[in-house]
Design an enzyme around this catalytic site. Structure first.
Site, PDB file in Angstrom:
ATOM      1  N   GLN A  81      25.205  26.438 -32.660  1.00 14.57           N
ATOM      2  CA  GLN A  81      25.577  25.025 -32.522  1.00 14.57           C
ATOM      3  C   GLN A  81      24.374  24.156 -32.158  1.00 14.57           C
ATOM      4  O   GLN A  81      23.332  24.642 -31.714  1.00 14.57           O
ATOM      5  CB  GLN A  81      26.649  24.881 -31.446  1.00 14.57           C
ATOM      6  N   HIS A  82      24.563  22.859 -32.327  1.00 17.10           N
ATOM      7  CA  HIS A  82      23.727  21.798 -31.750  1.00 17.10           C
ATOM      8  C   HIS A  82      22.372  21.586 -32.410  1.00 17.10           C
ATOM      9  O   HIS A  82      21.747  20.556 -32.201  1.00 17.10           O
ATOM     10  CB  HIS A  82      23.474  22.037 -30.252  1.00 17.10           C
ATOM     11  N   ASP A 239      29.327  28.653 -33.803  1.00 14.11           N
ATOM     12  CA  ASP A 239      29.520  30.060 -33.449  1.00 14.11           C
ATOM     13  C   ASP A 239      30.686  30.285 -32.494  1.00 14.11           C
ATOM     14  O   ASP A 239      31.441  31.259 -32.640  1.00 14.11           O
ATOM     15  CB  ASP A 239      28.232  30.676 -32.899  1.00 14.11           C
TER      16      ASP A 239
END
Length: 481
Positions: A81-82, A239
């Site tokens: 992520q991110h 995820d």
């Protein structure tokens, strides 16, 4: 390889360190082939990776799957992520991707929170208070430190979006992953125009958010991959949302993931809005929510204590009166970013094994405190706590979680839950099923259940008392002592 009973699907986990691919029988959940290839992450001031190596790793992982990958009818990408991926007009990376664990944007996180209405505004608007891991803070950092890169950027993507777009030729994302950016409004489920304007990001640079169950596209012509042209491509997701799919989670079932950092989460029907910032109000990949809390110190910190003591990680001994708060990297939950580890209550008769047990206790105490904030009124307090991640099969971790939670603990036998969740999402495209229902049909959460034991209230109270008394010292950090 045994003959498949149903069509084959591919689930991918593109994580920080590697890309893993599973070819799965959509009817039974049997993994018929797998592959894995590593990534390189910089180790300097920041944490960066060239997105092109994710594609190369995907190609290699699929090559290792052999003929099975050629037969796949659908594919889905789950990913870290991110991360901030910036692409130019040709779809090539402008610069290496800024990863979730690049914390250089901490000042921007603080500034954005203050400039736009404070923590309550952000929690209500996006579900989460900005932290250095979030994509919006990384974009603000990039605009401040590398304005030429911002000017060259013609598309902004998350890691899983980048791979999905290379498969399909279309810019798409999903609600689970986009909810971790900081520029997606969780109430309206739209990009937030006010936040995007504030950070100077044109919404035209962002991908289309694909609805749960919608096809993101089909595989275009590619000489790099084994897929046939026209193979269905699912939306993919982040995820944690993929792992939730991989477990077939129902609302209220608690999950504790034991890795380098620890996470706790549960699917919820209620949109989270925690202004303290401890609970991140992520969406899941299905239409519900995935409130999640993270601790920075988990298996790596406890293993470090074991190494300092010269012990095997399982060499714990009962009966300790010592308290060890293993905040070796600062801590996020509780919010003590400048803290270091703290040992209290050491006596002549304290053994090394008891100190190691105290480190386990301190780490699990933090995770259970976070879990109390994640769970809502839908949660069943008697439901087994699903224990996943690298530490989940360690006896010392299992027994510590049982003793301090007072819950039964279930350890799923399935590995690679992110890739399995992506495979379930791909299978759902073919069957029309809810991907979580697909995973339940595959029985992915199957595993031994360790019965509940009486909760160790004495240890919990002792750790809480030490933490309360030491909080001023911990907040100042080691440099100011």
């Amino acid at each position: 390889m045994s003959a498949a009973e149903g069509p084959l699907v591919v689930g991918v986990d593109t994580s920080t360190q590697s890309t893993k691919a599973l070819v799965v029988d959509a009817a039974t959940g049997q993994v018929v082939a797998s592959g894995q290839a590593p990534h390189t992450v910089t180790s300097g001031a920041g944490r960066e990776s060239d997105p092109r190596q994710w594609w190369e790793a995907l190609c290699e992982a699929l090559r290792q799957c052999g003929d099975a990958a050629h037969e796949a009818a659908a594919v889905s990408i789950g990913g870290q992520q991110h991360g901030l991926v910036t692409l130019d007009e040709r779809g090539e990376p402008v610069r290496p991707a800024l990863l979730w664990n690049d914390v250089r944007s901490a000042p921007q996180a603080h500034r954005l929170t203050e400039e736009l209405g404070g923590a309550k505004f952000w929690a209500e608007r996006t579900g989460s208070v900005p932290a250095a891991s979030f994509t919006v803070t990384k974009w603000a950092w990039l605009a401040e430190h590398e304005p030429e890169a911002v000017r060259a950027t013609k598309a902004v993507r998350l890691p899983h979006d980048y791979l999905t777009e290379r498969l399909t030729g279309q810019g798409t994302t999903d609600r689970g992953d986009v909810s971790g950016t900081g520029w997606w409004a969780s109430r309206s489920e739209q990009y937030d125009a006010e936040i995007l304007s504030h950070v100077g990001l044109d919404p035209a640079l962002l991908p289309r958010v694909v609805r749960p169950g919608e096809v993101a596209g089909t595989v275009r012509d590619s000489h790099d991959l084994p897929f046939s042209k026209g193979t269905l491509v699912a939306a993919g997701t982040g995820d944690n949302a993929a792992a939730a799919l991989g477990l077939g989670l129902r609302p209220g079932t608690p999950v504790m993931s034991l890795g380098t950092s620890g996470t706790v989460y549960a699917v919820s029907r209620h949109r989270p809005t925690d202004p303290t910032g401890i609970v991140a109000g992520f969406a899941d990949a299905r239409g519900d929510w995935l409130p999640l809390a993270c601790t920075l110190n988990c298996t790596l910190a406890v293993d470090r204590v074991a190494a300092l003591l010269g012990l095997d990680r399982e060499a714990v001994e009962p009966g300790t009166t010592a308290t060890l708060l293993p905040y070796l990297d600062g801590e996020r939950t509780p919010a003590l970013p400048h803290a270091s580890g703290l040992l209290h209550g050491l006596r002549h008769d304290t053994t090394a094994g008891q100190l190691l047990q105290a480190a386990y206790d301190g780490a699990v105490h933090s995770l259970l405190g976070a879990l109390d904030l994640v769970l809502d009124e839908d949660a069943d307090p008697s439901a087994p706590l699903l224990l996943i991640g690298g530490g989940a099969r360690g006896t010392a971790w299992q027994q510590t979680v049982r003793r301090l939670s007072g819950r039964p603990v279930q350890v799923p036998e399935a590995r690679e839950l992110v890739a399995l969740g992506a495979a379930a999402q791909a299978a759902g495209l073919l069957t029309g099923e809810d991907p979580a229902a697909v995973a339940r049909r595959w029985d992915t959460a199957r595993g031994p259940v360790l019965e509940a034991v009486e909760r160790d209230e004495e240890t919990l109270a002792r750790i809480a008392g030490v933490l309360s008394d030491a909080a001023p010292l911990l907040e100042r950090g080691p440099q100011s002592r």
